[in-house]
Design a protein around this motif. Sequence first.
Motif: not given
Length: 332
Positions: A17, A51, A53-54, A57, A113, A117, A120, A261, A268, A273
Amino acid sequence: MARRAQSIHRPVNWCVCGLSVLIHVIAFPENSLAQSSSQISFTMGLTSPRNARDVVSKKPVSEYDYTVTYRYEIDMNAFDSTSEYIVDYDLMRLEIGDNGLTHYYSTSADRRDSIMYRARMSADNREGVVLDGWMPEGRFALYEDTYLNWPEAGKLTVRMGFSDFEYEYEESVPRMDWIFLDTVAKTVCGYRCLAAQTVFRGRRYTAWFAMDVPINAGPWKFCGLPGLIMAVEESTGVFSWEAVGISAEHGDIYMLDPEYDCITNHVPCGVPRASIRRISRKQAIELEKRRWADPYAFILSGGGSARVIRKEGDKIISDEEVTALNREEYAL
């Protein structure tokens, strides 16, 4: 696997991103254990990441009442005594529910992860962030989650992270025929442990279990003993697990779900994803073989680019771009 004189630790530069992230990936090719490698460092840049492994999620699917942390080691010195390898390790967490469901996963991957996150979502980190700067030498992140007794009792589910996809396979909880050993008990994490041995899918394992903790659970897929499995040793000495912490605590057991979510009205950052690809265990094994036979095919097919820099000490010997035409030269 990594030698002190010859390393295959991989610094990897992912563009996520618009964010440049320096990470280190370490490889354990199942069918390439006897092969040696020159001292190589890898730099890769992904231009169209996924994505799967956000952290938003993470969907709660059950609850746990106990946690165990295991030090999982891969010691190639046991396989190749002619070289001095670094003992690679990860710290794995086992969450145990009262319904028999357990979740076994890498704390290193989980921390990665979270760092990814936060980076990002922060405008302050757009110039880049070091993802693995906290990792000591030899530590790696295993992107493989194992759920026993999920989605129902008697079933086992494994999630595997490959490049920009998450793969999932399901099988029956394996039956392990244990033979109790008349050996001297040893203490692990303050618990007196007895020994038992089994052969599982071609490898012989000795497990140490605590009768004082009457829970049928253990690291990875190990189970079937009348006490919590605190340590496991594979007969060649390459693989081992040992509990380094145990706690009675309560929390949620999570499973990553791209459709879920956990943040209301979450916006996002624009990274799509990836969906979960469901496969068979046989297909998972073939996928592993393909990845180690041609690892860069996964990177290039996912929109990534890679450069391979060979060094002797601090001196750069070569600096080459990996392409579809030359990628097989860099297979392990």
